[in-house]
Design an enzyme around this catalytic site. Structure first.
Site, short mmCIF file in Angstrom:
data_model
loop_
_atom_site.label_atom_id
_atom_site.label_comp_id
_atom_site.label_asym_id
_atom_site.label_seq_id
_atom_site.Cartn_x
_atom_site.Cartn_y
_atom_site.Cartn_z
N ASN A 53 0.72 -1.07 0.13
CA ASN A 53 0.10 -0.04 -0.15
C ASN A 53 0.62 0.99 0.08
OD1 ASN A 53 -1.92 1.68 0.32
ND2 ASN A 53 -2.16 1.07 2.84
N TRP A 54 1.18 1.67 -0.70
CA TRP A 54 1.30 3.06 -1.22
C TRP A 54 1.18 4.12 -0.80
CZ3 TRP A 54 3.99 2.38 -7.24
CH2 TRP A 54 4.65 1.37 -7.30
N LYS A 55 -0.05 4.16 -0.31
CA LYS A 55 -0.41 5.51 0.90
C LYS A 55 -0.58 6.42 -0.86
CE LYS A 55 0.10 3.83 4.84
NZ LYS A 55 -0.31 3.51 6.29
N HIS B 198 -9.36 0.98 4.87
CA HIS B 198 -8.11 1.39 5.36
C HIS B 198 -8.24 2.09 6.55
CE1 HIS B 198 -4.44 2.64 6.41
NE2 HIS B 198 -4.09 1.68 6.25
N GLU C 41 -6.86 4.62 7.81
CA GLU C 41 -6.95 6.07 7.07
C GLU C 41 -7.81 7.06 7.07
OE1 GLU C 41 -3.06 5.55 5.77
OE2 GLU C 41 -2.11 5.30 7.48
N GLU D 59 -5.49 -4.90 10.49
CA GLU D 59 -4.68 -4.14 10.34
C GLU D 59 -4.71 -3.38 11.61
OE1 GLU D 59 -2.37 -2.52 6.77
OE2 GLU D 59 -4.19 -1.38 6.82
N GLY E 263 2.47 2.08 10.58
CA GLY E 263 3.74 3.13 10.63
C GLY E 263 3.59 3.10 12.02
N SER F 153 3.08 -1.96 10.62
CA SER F 153 4.34 -1.99 10.88
C SER F 153 5.20 -3.84 10.28
CB SER F 153 5.37 -1.80 12.24
OG SER F 153 4.52 -0.27 12.64
N GLY G 73 2.06 -0.57 4.50
CA GLY G 73 3.00 0.76 3.89
C GLY G 73 4.29 0.46 3.65
N GLY G 74 5.07 1.02 4.53
CA GLY G 74 6.28 1.80 4.51
C GLY G 74 7.05 0.85 3.66
P1 PGA Z 1 2.61 0.64 7.49
O1 PGA Z 1 1.22 0.49 7.05
O2 PGA Z 1 3.15 -0.93 6.95
O3 PGA Z 1 3.66 1.48 7.19
O4 PGA Z 1 2.49 0.04 8.98
C1 PGA Z 1 0.51 -0.88 6.76
C2 PGA Z 1 -1.34 -0.31 6.22
O5 PGA Z 1 -1.34 1.05 6.59
O6 PGA Z 1 -1.28 -0.77 5.47
#
Ligand code: PGA
Length: 254
Positions: free
Chosen positions: A9-11, A93, A95, A165, A171, A212, A233-234
């Site tokens: 997930n590149w956000k 998600h 967010e 999640e 993050g 994470s 994500g990251g």
């Molecule tokens: P993260 O994000 O790996 O940066 O913690 C995961 C996600 O939001 O899908």
């Protein structure tokens, strides 16, 4: 048998040009066929990444979708538009729930809309830190799962991907323990699927952990049979770390 899946997930990161370079590096470095790999770039990078992935087994996903096919919804993208490019779409998600006020009913409509057009939803569920500390993890995860999937047929539900999640792990560099993730997924995600759709569907749905995830900790999750992979994500923003996660998963599931 459920095929392991690692989704990136590149956000809100990567221009089309940057995304193309990242996708090319991932394509060139990929050394396994056993793990399904999905890249979820921002909308503007999807066509460029699509071009780079032509002829490879790497799949494309979007990070959001609207529930209507077309109409006066300024700034939104419909499943009809996505299906020309993508096989998957992330829905619900944390967010989106937190910053854009998506609720369970909107998420349910998005899941139905995606399925109607042959897109596979990656439905995200998870508790906040306050909810965890109040002992509400199980109820929150079960309720989010149930409300998102109400009204689906067992056949529709069987094709889903669900990502557990915990919001406090996203993050933050503070991942859940493998044992915690396993317990929530087995008891509250698969348990709810079993209540809604029966044991066969509960066994067939692929469930990922997210929050994470790194090349160093991924094995801790995917060594557990109930966890089929990760939503990253990251660590999905660099080819080296994303490939590390994929290859560790292939090793752990072998
Ligand atoms: P993260 O994000 O790996 O940066 O913690 C995961 C996600 O939001 O899908």
């Amino acid at each position: 048998m459920r095929q392991p899946l690692i989704a990136g997930n590149w956000k809100m990161n990567k221009t089309a040009t940057e995304g193309q370079a990242l996708a090319r590096a991932i394509r060139e470095g990929l050394q396994t066929q056993t793990v399904e790999v999905v890249l979820c770039p921002p909308f503007t990078a999807i066509p460029a990444v699509h071009a780079v992935l032509q002829g490879s087994s790497i799949r494309l996903g979007a990070q959001n979708v609207h529930w209507e096919d077309a109409g006066a919804f300024t700034g939104e993208i419909s499943p009809v538009m996505l299906k020309e490019w993508c096989q998957y779409v992330i829905i619900g998600h944390s967010e989106r729930r937190q910053y854009f006020h998506e609720d369970d009913e909107m998420i349910r409509r998005k899941v139905l809309a995606a399925l109607r057009h042959g897109l596979i939803p990656i439905l995200c569920v998870g508790e906040t830190l306050a909810q965890r500390e109040a002992g509400e993890t199980g109820t929150v995860v079960a309720t989010q799962t149930r409300r998102a999937l109400e009204g689906l047929s067992p056949e529709q539900a069987a094709g889903l991907v669900i990502a557990y999640e915990p919001v406090w792990a996203i993050g933050t560099g503070r991942a859940a323990t493998g044992a915690d993730a396993e317990e929530v997924i087995q008891r509250w995600v698969r348990g709810t699927l079993e209540e809604l759709f029966g044991p066969e569907v509960a066994r067939r749905v692929r469930v990922l952990y997210g929050g994470s995830v790194t090349p160093e900790n991924i094995a801790e999750f995917v060594c557990r049979p109930t966890i089929d992979g990760a939503l990253v994500g990251g660590a999905s923003l660099k080819a080296e770390t994303f490939l590390g996660i994929i290859h560790e998963t292939a090793r752990a599931k072998a």
